[in-house]
Design a protein around this motif. Sequence first.
Motif, short mmCIF file in Angstrom:
data_model
loop_
_atom_site.label_atom_id
_atom_site.label_comp_id
_atom_site.label_asym_id
_atom_site.label_seq_id
_atom_site.Cartn_x
_atom_site.Cartn_y
_atom_site.Cartn_z
N ARG A 198 36.06 31.12 44.40
CA ARG A 198 37.26 31.41 45.08
C ARG A 198 37.29 32.33 46.10
O ARG A 198 36.47 33.23 45.93
CB ARG A 198 38.45 31.57 43.98
N THR A 199 38.00 32.24 47.24
CA THR A 199 37.95 33.23 48.21
C THR A 199 39.12 34.35 47.73
O THR A 199 40.03 34.03 47.51
CB THR A 199 38.20 32.71 49.45
N PHE A 200 38.48 35.48 47.93
CA PHE A 200 39.61 36.66 47.48
C PHE A 200 39.72 37.52 48.81
O PHE A 200 39.12 37.42 49.84
CB PHE A 200 39.06 37.58 46.52
N ILE A 201 40.59 38.50 48.65
CA ILE A 201 40.99 39.58 49.55
C ILE A 201 39.66 40.57 49.98
O ILE A 201 38.93 40.70 48.87
CB ILE A 201 41.97 40.48 49.46
N LEU B 238 30.98 41.93 48.28
CA LEU B 238 31.08 42.49 49.22
C LEU B 238 30.75 41.66 50.50
O LEU B 238 31.33 41.76 51.67
CB LEU B 238 30.39 43.87 49.20
N ALA B 239 29.76 40.96 50.48
CA ALA B 239 29.28 40.22 51.57
C ALA B 239 29.96 38.92 51.99
O ALA B 239 30.08 38.56 53.01
CB ALA B 239 27.58 39.91 51.45
N ASN B 240 30.31 38.09 50.87
CA ASN B 240 30.83 36.81 50.88
C ASN B 240 32.47 36.93 50.66
O ASN B 240 32.88 35.59 50.83
CB ASN B 240 30.07 35.86 49.99
N THR B 241 32.95 37.67 50.04
CA THR B 241 34.39 37.75 49.58
C THR B 241 34.70 36.53 48.71
O THR B 241 35.50 36.09 48.65
CB THR B 241 35.22 37.66 50.97
N GLU B 242 33.71 36.29 47.73
CA GLU B 242 33.81 35.39 46.87
C GLU B 242 33.47 36.06 45.30
O GLU B 242 32.42 36.64 45.38
CB GLU B 242 32.92 34.16 46.91
N LYS C 57 36.00 41.33 37.02
CA LYS C 57 37.04 40.70 36.34
C LYS C 57 38.40 40.98 36.80
O LYS C 57 39.13 40.22 36.80
CB LYS C 57 36.74 40.68 34.98
N GLU C 58 38.54 42.08 36.78
CA GLU C 58 39.59 42.90 37.33
C GLU C 58 40.23 42.27 38.73
O GLU C 58 41.19 42.07 39.27
CB GLU C 58 39.77 44.47 37.13
N ALA C 59 39.11 42.37 39.73
CA ALA C 59 39.19 42.11 41.13
C ALA C 59 39.60 40.47 41.22
O ALA C 59 40.39 40.31 41.93
CB ALA C 59 37.83 42.11 41.84
N ARG C 60 39.22 39.84 40.48
CA ARG C 60 39.43 38.41 40.51
C ARG C 60 40.95 38.16 40.09
O ARG C 60 41.55 37.33 40.70
CB ARG C 60 38.60 37.66 39.13
N GLU C 61 41.42 39.07 39.42
CA GLU C 61 42.98 38.98 39.17
C GLU C 61 43.91 39.66 40.26
O GLU C 61 44.76 38.89 40.59
CB GLU C 61 43.20 39.37 37.62
N LYS C 62 43.17 40.61 40.68
CA LYS C 62 44.33 41.40 41.49
C LYS C 62 44.02 41.26 42.70
O LYS C 62 44.78 41.57 43.72
CB LYS C 62 43.88 43.00 41.14
N LEU C 63 42.83 40.65 43.17
CA LEU C 63 42.38 40.50 44.71
C LEU C 63 42.55 38.91 45.10
O LEU C 63 42.03 38.58 46.20
CB LEU C 63 41.30 41.21 45.24
N ASP C 64 43.29 38.13 44.49
CA ASP C 64 43.35 36.99 44.75
C ASP C 64 44.16 36.75 45.90
O ASP C 64 45.50 37.21 45.88
CB ASP C 64 44.08 36.12 43.63
#
Length: 297
Positions: free
Chosen positions: A6-9, A193-197, A208-215
Amino acid sequence: MTRKKRTFISFDWALKHLLREKANHDVLEGFISVILRKGSIKIHRLLESEGNKEDENSKSNRVDLLAEDENGDLLLIEVQGEPEQSYFQRMLFGASTLVTEYIDKGKNYENVKRVYIINIVYFDLGQGEDVVYEGKTEFYGLTKGDKLRLTPFQQQKFKAEEVSDLYPRYVILKVNDFNRWSRDSLDQWLYFLANTEIPDDADAPGLKEAREKLDLMRMSRDERVLYDRYLMDRVILHNTVGGARDEGKYEGFKEGMEKGMEKANYENARRMKADGMPAELIAKYTGLDIEEIEALN
């Protein structure tokens, strides 16, 4: 087995807008612990740095965040998008500024804070084939070649094992073309950092926290508009830099970059105004004056 993605912020946007919130510090703490290879990091507070005193939405494609951990050590994370010939000297200046700014007048030198500088660069800095580089200060004898070490008393007094522990420590992440996914925590963070994925099997501390908060899907409509404009600015900046570099004109590159960023500011402001955003909010995210925004058609 196909790995879901999934693509993230992007991390630089999150560093500027989201990760400054205390509720999101666990993402930063995980990232720092992986990069510095420390068991755990706890952020005590965020501080002002040389970079984040500038306009919050500066289109220079550079952003930084300065934190102090529970031990009083200073942690500066800087993201740089466009090439800078004197970036190594910039790193030195940043470390020196922190050392001198964050010691109270009249204090003994033993109270100088320990400084960690984490640099995330999206260009080919210097000559080297690795992705992650570490720099520290050590002293060696000119005649016998021995390494200068702390005495047992100094180790106990300063809570340090080596002389290098008392000096700024630098980490450089050259992530622009990184595309390797593995079970290694550092590789996972470099990939993000390179792919925003963030693939579903990511288990590095903080991801794991980034997956939730940077969606991206968690963004409000206004936040998504601003983020889309930001991504557009990055494209404009990349194209401007690339064109100037192809022509081999460094001065032209700098001038073109500044003009491109100025143009992007006005284009963004026009779109935001058309979307009905308040002038105060537009000014905050573009750096334009209220009068300039009101005069836009």
